[in-house]
Design a protein around this motif. Sequence first.
Motif, PDB file in Angstrom:
ATOM      1  N   TRP A  97       0.816  -1.220   0.000  1.00  0.00           N
ATOM      2  CA  TRP A  97       0.000   0.000   0.000  1.00  0.00           C
ATOM      3  C   TRP A  97       0.854   1.278   0.000  1.00  0.00           C
ATOM      4  O   TRP A  97       0.343   2.372  -0.052  1.00  0.00           O
ATOM      5  CB  TRP A  97      -0.939   0.031   1.206  1.00  0.00           C
ATOM      6  CG  TRP A  97      -0.231  -0.038   2.538  1.00  0.00           C
ATOM      7  CD1 TRP A  97       0.252   1.008   3.274  1.00  0.00           C
ATOM      8  CD2 TRP A  97       0.082  -1.223   3.275  1.00  0.00           C
ATOM      9  NE1 TRP A  97       0.850   0.548   4.417  1.00  0.00           N
ATOM     10  CE2 TRP A  97       0.755  -0.820   4.450  1.00  0.00           C
ATOM     11  CE3 TRP A  97      -0.151  -2.583   3.053  1.00  0.00           C
ATOM     12  CZ2 TRP A  97       1.201  -1.729   5.408  1.00  0.00           C
ATOM     13  CZ3 TRP A  97       0.289  -3.485   4.004  1.00  0.00           C
ATOM     14  CH2 TRP A  97       0.954  -3.070   5.160  1.00  0.00           C
ATOM     15  N   ARG A  98       2.176   1.111   0.051  1.00  0.00           N
ATOM     16  CA  ARG A  98       3.076   2.266  -0.006  1.00  0.00           C
ATOM     17  C   ARG A  98       3.801   2.240  -1.347  1.00  0.00           C
ATOM     18  O   ARG A  98       4.277   1.189  -1.793  1.00  0.00           O
ATOM     19  CB  ARG A  98       4.108   2.229   1.133  1.00  0.00           C
ATOM     20  CG  ARG A  98       3.500   2.357   2.518  1.00  0.00           C
ATOM     21  CD  ARG A  98       4.570   2.259   3.603  1.00  0.00           C
ATOM     22  NE  ARG A  98       5.388   3.450   3.677  1.00  0.00           N
ATOM     23  CZ  ARG A  98       5.300   4.364   4.648  1.00  0.00           C
ATOM     24  NH1 ARG A  98       4.413   4.210   5.624  1.00  0.00           N
ATOM     25  NH2 ARG A  98       6.082   5.414   4.665  1.00  0.00           N
ATOM     26  N   ASN A  99       3.906   3.390  -1.994  1.00  0.00           N
ATOM     27  CA  ASN A  99       4.620   3.433  -3.260  1.00  0.00           C
ATOM     28  C   ASN A  99       6.125   3.325  -3.009  1.00  0.00           C
ATOM     29  O   ASN A  99       6.583   3.216  -1.860  1.00  0.00           O
ATOM     30  CB  ASN A  99       4.247   4.675  -4.076  1.00  0.00           C
ATOM     31  CG  ASN A  99       4.609   5.989  -3.378  1.00  0.00           C
ATOM     32  OD1 ASN A  99       5.519   6.034  -2.551  1.00  0.00           O
ATOM     33  ND2 ASN A  99       3.896   7.049  -3.712  1.00  0.00           N
ATOM     34  N   ASN A 103       8.051   3.468   0.552  1.00  0.00           N
ATOM     35  CA  ASN A 103       8.709   2.274   1.091  1.00  0.00           C
ATOM     36  C   ASN A 103      10.140   2.588   1.497  1.00  0.00           C
ATOM     37  O   ASN A 103      10.601   2.165   2.564  1.00  0.00           O
ATOM     38  CB  ASN A 103       8.683   1.134   0.065  1.00  0.00           C
ATOM     39  CG  ASN A 103       7.518   0.186   0.265  1.00  0.00           C
ATOM     40  OD1 ASN A 103       7.476  -0.585   1.225  1.00  0.00           O
ATOM     41  ND2 ASN A 103       6.542   0.249  -0.634  1.00  0.00           N
ATOM     42  N   VAL A 104      10.853   3.325   0.651  1.00  0.00           N
ATOM     43  CA  VAL A 104      12.236   3.687   0.980  1.00  0.00           C
ATOM     44  C   VAL A 104      12.273   4.662   2.147  1.00  0.00           C
ATOM     45  O   VAL A 104      13.186   4.644   2.985  1.00  0.00           O
ATOM     46  CB  VAL A 104      12.937   4.285  -0.257  1.00  0.00           C
ATOM     47  CG1 VAL A 104      14.352   4.748   0.090  1.00  0.00           C
ATOM     48  CG2 VAL A 104      12.983   3.268  -1.389  1.00  0.00           C
ATOM     49  N   GLU A 135       9.296   6.605  -8.492  1.00  0.00           N
ATOM     50  CA  GLU A 135       8.960   6.948  -7.107  1.00  0.00           C
ATOM     51  C   GLU A 135       7.491   6.694  -6.772  1.00  0.00           C
ATOM     52  O   GLU A 135       7.168   6.274  -5.646  1.00  0.00           O
ATOM     53  CB  GLU A 135       9.295   8.428  -6.827  1.00  0.00           C
ATOM     54  CG  GLU A 135      10.772   8.761  -6.842  1.00  0.00           C
ATOM     55  CD  GLU A 135      11.303   9.040  -8.254  1.00  0.00           C
ATOM     56  OE1 GLU A 135      12.483   9.404  -8.375  1.00  0.00           O
ATOM     57  OE2 GLU A 135      10.528   8.901  -9.233  1.00  0.00           O
ATOM     58  N   LYS A 136       6.608   6.949  -7.695  1.00  0.00           N
ATOM     59  CA  LYS A 136       5.170   6.861  -7.415  1.00  0.00           C
ATOM     60  C   LYS A 136       4.563   5.503  -7.781  1.00  0.00           C
ATOM     61  O   LYS A 136       3.361   5.292  -7.606  1.00  0.00           O
ATOM     62  CB  LYS A 136       4.427   7.970  -8.172  1.00  0.00           C
ATOM     63  CG  LYS A 136       4.889   9.384  -7.814  1.00  0.00           C
ATOM     64  CD  LYS A 136       4.794   9.680  -6.326  1.00  0.00           C
ATOM     65  CE  LYS A 136       5.244  11.104  -6.009  1.00  0.00           C
ATOM     66  NZ  LYS A 136       5.227  11.377  -4.551  1.00  0.00           N
ATOM     67  N   VAL A 150      14.431  -1.745  -4.947  1.00  0.00           N
ATOM     68  CA  VAL A 150      13.801  -0.849  -3.968  1.00  0.00           C
ATOM     69  C   VAL A 150      14.226  -1.249  -2.547  1.00  0.00           C
ATOM     70  O   VAL A 150      14.553  -0.407  -1.711  1.00  0.00           O
ATOM     71  CB  VAL A 150      12.264  -0.875  -4.085  1.00  0.00           C
ATOM     72  CG1 VAL A 150      11.622  -0.013  -2.993  1.00  0.00           C
ATOM     73  CG2 VAL A 150      11.815  -0.397  -5.462  1.00  0.00           C
ATOM     74  N   SER A 151      14.254  -2.564  -2.300  1.00  0.00           N
ATOM     75  CA  SER A 151      14.671  -3.068  -0.993  1.00  0.00           C
ATOM     76  C   SER A 151      16.112  -2.663  -0.677  1.00  0.00           C
ATOM     77  O   SER A 151      16.432  -2.285   0.458  1.00  0.00           O
ATOM     78  CB  SER A 151      14.520  -4.591  -0.962  1.00  0.00           C
ATOM     79  OG  SER A 151      14.942  -5.117   0.271  1.00  0.00           O
ATOM     80  N   ILE A 152      16.984  -2.721  -1.690  1.00  0.00           N
ATOM     81  CA  ILE A 152      18.374  -2.306  -1.496  1.00  0.00           C
ATOM     82  C   ILE A 152      18.454  -0.808  -1.216  1.00  0.00           C
ATOM     83  O   ILE A 152      19.187  -0.368  -0.315  1.00  0.00           O
ATOM     84  CB  ILE A 152      19.218  -2.686  -2.726  1.00  0.00           C
ATOM     85  CG1 ILE A 152      19.305  -4.209  -2.849  1.00  0.00           C
ATOM     86  CG2 ILE A 152      20.619  -2.071  -2.653  1.00  0.00           C
ATOM     87  CD1 ILE A 152      19.892  -4.692  -4.176  1.00  0.00           C
ATOM     88  N   ALA A 153      17.688  -0.014  -1.958  1.00  0.00           N
ATOM     89  CA  ALA A 153      17.672   1.434  -1.719  1.00  0.00           C
ATOM     90  C   ALA A 153      17.199   1.747  -0.306  1.00  0.00           C
ATOM     91  O   ALA A 153      17.742   2.636   0.364  1.00  0.00           O
ATOM     92  CB  ALA A 153      16.769   2.121  -2.748  1.00  0.00           C
TER      93      ALA A 153
END
Length: 263
Positions: A97-99, A103-104, A135-136, A150-153
Amino acid sequence: MTTSNKPVIDIEKLNLIFETPDAPVHALNDINLQINSGDFVSFIGPSGCGKTTLMRVIADLETPTDGHITVNGMSPKEAREQRAYGYVFQAPALYPWRNVQKNVMLPLQIMGLSKDEQMERVKKNLALVNLEGFEKKFPWQLSGGMQQRVSIARALSVEPDLLLMDEPFGALDEITRDHLNEQLLRLWDQTKKTVVFVTHSIPESVFLSSKIVVMSPRPGKIIDIIDCNLPRDRTLDIRESPEFLKIAHRVREGLRAGHSYDD
Protein backbone atom coordinates in the motif's frame (compact mmCIF):
# COMPACT_ATOMS: atom_id res chain seq x y z
CA MET A 1 32.63 4.85 11.92
CA THR A 2 35.06 2.00 11.41
CA THR A 3 38.79 2.44 11.68
CA SER A 4 41.23 1.09 9.16
CA ASN A 5 43.21 -0.98 11.68
CA LYS A 6 40.21 -2.87 13.05
CA PRO A 7 37.97 -5.37 11.26
CA VAL A 8 34.36 -4.33 10.69
CA ILE A 9 33.29 -7.82 11.83
CA ASP A 10 35.43 -9.92 14.18
CA ILE A 11 34.23 -13.41 15.13
CA GLU A 12 36.14 -15.80 17.39
CA LYS A 13 35.26 -19.37 18.41
CA LEU A 14 31.53 -18.76 17.90
CA ASN A 15 29.01 -21.55 18.41
CA LEU A 16 25.24 -21.55 18.20
CA ILE A 17 23.02 -24.39 19.42
CA PHE A 18 19.25 -24.27 19.00
CA GLU A 19 17.28 -26.09 21.68
CA THR A 20 14.40 -28.07 20.15
CA PRO A 21 11.84 -30.52 21.60
CA ASP A 22 13.62 -33.45 19.95
CA ALA A 23 17.30 -32.70 20.44
CA PRO A 24 19.69 -29.73 20.35
CA VAL A 25 20.60 -28.53 16.83
CA HIS A 26 24.22 -27.43 16.48
CA ALA A 27 23.82 -24.74 13.82
CA LEU A 28 27.27 -23.09 13.94
CA ASN A 29 30.52 -24.65 15.14
CA ASP A 30 33.78 -22.87 16.01
CA ILE A 31 33.38 -19.95 13.59
CA ASN A 32 36.44 -17.71 13.26
CA LEU A 33 36.24 -14.88 10.74
CA GLN A 34 37.39 -11.31 10.17
CA ILE A 35 35.78 -9.00 7.64
CA ASN A 36 37.55 -5.74 6.87
CA SER A 37 36.26 -2.36 5.74
CA GLY A 38 35.35 -2.38 2.05
CA ASP A 39 35.29 -6.17 1.72
CA PHE A 40 32.60 -7.92 -0.31
CA VAL A 41 32.31 -11.29 1.47
CA SER A 42 30.06 -14.10 0.23
CA PHE A 43 28.93 -16.99 2.43
CA ILE A 44 28.34 -20.09 0.30
CA GLY A 45 27.34 -23.61 1.28
CA PRO A 46 24.49 -26.12 1.06
CA SER A 47 20.98 -25.44 2.36
CA GLY A 48 20.86 -25.63 6.14
CA CYS A 49 24.60 -25.07 6.63
CA GLY A 50 24.13 -21.93 8.75
CA LYS A 51 24.89 -19.18 6.20
CA THR A 52 21.80 -17.15 7.04
CA THR A 53 22.11 -18.01 10.73
CA LEU A 54 25.63 -16.55 10.78
CA MET A 55 24.38 -13.39 9.07
CA ARG A 56 21.54 -13.18 11.60
CA VAL A 57 24.07 -13.40 14.43
CA ILE A 58 25.94 -10.45 12.90
CA ALA A 59 22.63 -8.56 12.73
CA ASP A 60 21.67 -9.40 16.36
CA LEU A 61 18.70 -11.44 15.15
CA GLU A 62 20.17 -14.61 16.71
CA THR A 63 22.26 -14.95 19.86
CA PRO A 64 25.30 -17.24 19.86
CA THR A 65 25.61 -19.89 22.55
CA ASP A 66 29.22 -18.92 23.16
CA GLY A 67 32.16 -17.26 21.49
CA HIS A 68 32.89 -13.62 20.70
CA ILE A 69 31.64 -11.24 17.99
CA THR A 70 32.00 -7.51 17.42
CA VAL A 71 30.48 -5.34 14.68
CA ASN A 72 32.23 -1.99 14.21
CA GLY A 73 33.96 -2.62 17.54
CA MET A 74 30.61 -3.01 19.33
CA SER A 75 28.35 -5.86 20.27
CA PRO A 76 25.82 -6.79 17.57
CA LYS A 77 23.09 -5.35 19.82
CA GLU A 78 24.85 -1.99 20.05
CA ALA A 79 25.52 -2.00 16.30
CA ARG A 80 21.83 -2.72 15.60
CA GLU A 81 20.71 0.08 17.93
CA GLN A 82 23.08 2.49 16.17
CA ARG A 83 21.79 1.36 12.75
CA ALA A 84 25.30 0.33 11.74
CA TYR A 85 23.99 -2.00 9.03
CA GLY A 86 21.30 -2.30 6.39
CA TYR A 87 19.64 -5.70 5.84
CA VAL A 88 18.30 -6.95 2.51
CA PHE A 89 16.14 -10.08 2.86
CA GLN A 90 15.51 -12.90 0.37
CA ALA A 91 12.11 -11.37 -0.46
CA PRO A 92 11.82 -7.60 -1.00
CA ALA A 93 9.37 -7.25 1.95
CA LEU A 94 7.79 -4.08 0.56
CA TYR A 95 4.48 -2.74 1.84
CA PRO A 96 2.02 -3.06 -1.08
CA TRP A 97 0.00 0.00 0.00
CA ARG A 98 3.08 2.27 -0.01
CA ASN A 99 4.62 3.43 -3.26
CA VAL A 100 8.35 3.14 -3.97
CA GLN A 101 9.17 6.50 -2.45
CA LYS A 102 7.24 5.79 0.74
CA ASN A 103 8.71 2.27 1.09
CA VAL A 104 12.24 3.69 0.98
CA MET A 105 11.19 6.51 3.28
CA LEU A 106 9.79 4.24 6.01
CA PRO A 107 12.96 3.73 8.11
CA LEU A 108 13.74 7.44 7.77
CA GLN A 109 10.32 8.31 9.17
CA ILE A 110 10.94 5.93 12.07
CA MET A 111 14.31 7.64 12.66
CA GLY A 112 12.50 10.98 12.85
CA LEU A 113 14.44 12.72 10.08
CA SER A 114 13.09 15.93 8.60
CA LYS A 115 10.95 15.67 5.49
CA ASP A 116 13.64 17.42 3.44
CA GLU A 117 16.30 14.96 4.63
CA GLN A 118 13.99 12.03 3.91
CA MET A 119 13.35 13.23 0.37
CA GLU A 120 17.05 13.87 -0.27
CA ARG A 121 18.02 10.36 0.86
CA VAL A 122 15.20 8.72 -1.13
CA LYS A 123 16.25 10.55 -4.29
CA LYS A 124 19.94 9.70 -3.81
CA ASN A 125 19.42 6.01 -3.13
CA LEU A 126 16.85 5.42 -5.85
CA ALA A 127 19.38 6.95 -8.24
CA LEU A 128 22.04 4.53 -6.96
CA VAL A 129 19.84 1.55 -7.94
CA ASN A 130 18.71 3.16 -11.23
CA LEU A 131 15.08 3.67 -10.25
CA GLU A 132 14.67 7.39 -10.89
CA GLY A 133 11.17 8.03 -12.23
CA PHE A 134 9.59 5.10 -10.38
CA GLU A 135 8.96 6.95 -7.11
CA LYS A 136 5.17 6.86 -7.42
CA LYS A 137 4.89 3.25 -8.62
CA PHE A 138 3.57 0.58 -6.27
CA PRO A 139 5.34 -2.75 -5.70
CA TRP A 140 2.77 -4.69 -7.74
CA GLN A 141 3.64 -2.50 -10.74
CA LEU A 142 7.32 -3.52 -10.64
CA SER A 143 9.21 -6.64 -11.73
CA GLY A 144 10.82 -8.87 -9.11
CA GLY A 145 14.24 -7.42 -9.87
CA MET A 146 12.98 -3.86 -9.52
CA GLN A 147 11.30 -4.69 -6.22
CA GLN A 148 14.59 -6.03 -4.89
CA ARG A 149 16.35 -2.84 -5.99
CA VAL A 150 13.80 -0.85 -3.97
CA SER A 151 14.67 -3.07 -0.99
CA ILE A 152 18.37 -2.31 -1.50
CA ALA A 153 17.67 1.43 -1.72
CA ARG A 154 15.70 1.22 1.53
CA ALA A 155 18.59 -0.56 3.27
CA LEU A 156 21.05 2.07 1.99
CA SER A 157 18.83 4.96 3.07
CA VAL A 158 19.88 4.64 6.73
CA GLU A 159 23.47 5.24 5.51
CA PRO A 160 25.06 2.17 7.06
CA ASP A 161 28.73 1.27 6.68
CA LEU A 162 27.74 -2.39 6.45
CA LEU A 163 25.23 -4.02 4.07
CA LEU A 164 23.93 -7.52 4.89
CA MET A 165 22.29 -9.32 1.94
CA ASP A 166 20.58 -12.69 2.45
CA GLU A 167 20.40 -14.31 -1.00
CA PRO A 168 18.56 -11.31 -2.45
CA PHE A 169 18.60 -12.56 -6.08
CA GLY A 170 17.92 -16.25 -5.47
CA ALA A 171 14.31 -16.18 -6.73
CA LEU A 172 15.08 -14.26 -9.93
CA ASP A 173 15.67 -15.59 -13.42
CA GLU A 174 19.27 -15.88 -14.60
CA ILE A 175 19.18 -12.88 -16.96
CA THR A 176 17.77 -10.58 -14.28
CA ARG A 177 20.19 -11.99 -11.73
CA ASP A 178 23.19 -11.31 -13.99
CA HIS A 179 22.01 -7.73 -14.53
CA LEU A 180 21.56 -7.11 -10.81
CA ASN A 181 24.95 -8.67 -10.07
CA GLU A 182 26.54 -6.10 -12.37
CA GLN A 183 24.54 -3.30 -10.78
CA LEU A 184 25.48 -4.46 -7.29
CA LEU A 185 29.19 -4.42 -8.18
CA ARG A 186 28.88 -0.84 -9.43
CA LEU A 187 26.99 0.08 -6.28
CA TRP A 188 29.70 -1.48 -4.11
CA ASP A 189 32.36 0.46 -6.02
CA GLN A 190 30.45 3.74 -5.74
CA THR A 191 29.56 3.52 -2.06
CA LYS A 192 32.65 1.66 -0.70
CA LYS A 193 30.33 -0.24 1.65
CA THR A 194 31.35 -3.44 3.40
CA VAL A 195 29.01 -6.14 2.06
CA VAL A 196 28.18 -9.59 3.48
CA PHE A 197 26.25 -11.66 0.95
CA VAL A 198 24.62 -15.11 1.26
CA THR A 199 24.34 -17.22 -1.91
CA HIS A 200 23.99 -20.80 -3.17
CA SER A 201 25.56 -19.90 -6.53
CA ILE A 202 29.26 -20.55 -7.17
CA PRO A 203 29.44 -18.18 -10.21
CA GLU A 204 27.65 -15.44 -8.26
CA SER A 205 29.97 -15.78 -5.28
CA VAL A 206 33.09 -15.57 -7.46
CA PHE A 207 31.78 -12.73 -9.63
CA LEU A 208 30.77 -10.48 -6.73
CA SER A 209 33.26 -11.14 -3.98
CA SER A 210 36.60 -9.97 -2.73
CA LYS A 211 36.50 -12.92 -0.29
CA ILE A 212 34.47 -16.16 -0.31
CA VAL A 213 33.64 -18.09 2.87
CA VAL A 214 32.87 -21.74 2.10
CA MET A 215 30.74 -23.50 4.73
CA SER A 216 30.02 -27.15 5.50
CA PRO A 217 26.67 -28.81 6.21
CA ARG A 218 25.35 -28.64 9.76
CA PRO A 219 26.98 -28.13 12.11
CA GLY A 220 28.05 -25.14 10.03
CA LYS A 221 31.82 -24.77 9.91
CA ILE A 222 34.08 -22.65 7.74
CA ILE A 223 35.88 -25.02 5.37
CA ASP A 224 37.82 -22.44 3.36
CA ILE A 225 38.27 -18.67 3.03
CA ILE A 226 39.22 -17.74 -0.53
CA ASP A 227 40.61 -14.37 -1.60
CA CYS A 228 39.08 -13.32 -4.91
CA ASN A 229 41.53 -10.85 -6.43
CA LEU A 230 39.70 -10.18 -9.67
CA PRO A 231 39.56 -6.54 -10.87
CA ARG A 232 36.99 -4.49 -8.99
CA ASP A 233 35.51 -3.20 -12.27
CA ARG A 234 34.90 -6.74 -13.56
CA THR A 235 32.16 -7.49 -16.11
CA LEU A 236 30.26 -10.71 -16.82
CA ASP A 237 32.81 -11.61 -19.50
CA ILE A 238 35.32 -12.36 -16.75
CA ARG A 239 33.40 -15.56 -15.98
CA GLU A 240 35.13 -17.18 -18.97
CA SER A 241 38.63 -16.24 -17.80
CA PRO A 242 41.14 -18.77 -16.40
CA GLU A 243 41.41 -16.76 -13.16
CA PHE A 244 37.66 -16.89 -12.59
CA LEU A 245 37.42 -20.59 -13.38
CA LYS A 246 40.34 -21.38 -11.05
CA ILE A 247 38.61 -19.66 -8.11
CA ALA A 248 35.28 -21.31 -8.97
CA HIS A 249 37.03 -24.70 -9.00
CA ARG A 250 38.46 -24.06 -5.53
CA VAL A 251 35.01 -23.14 -4.21
CA ARG A 252 33.53 -26.30 -5.75
CA GLU A 253 36.30 -28.44 -4.26
CA GLY A 254 35.67 -26.90 -0.85
CA LEU A 255 31.97 -27.71 -1.09
CA ARG A 256 32.76 -31.27 -2.13
CA ALA A 257 35.19 -31.65 0.77
CA GLY A 258 32.34 -30.66 3.06
CA HIS A 259 30.12 -33.37 1.51
CA SER A 260 27.70 -30.68 0.37
CA TYR A 261 26.30 -32.87 -2.39
CA ASP A 262 25.15 -35.59 -0.01
CA ASP A 263 21.44 -35.69 0.76
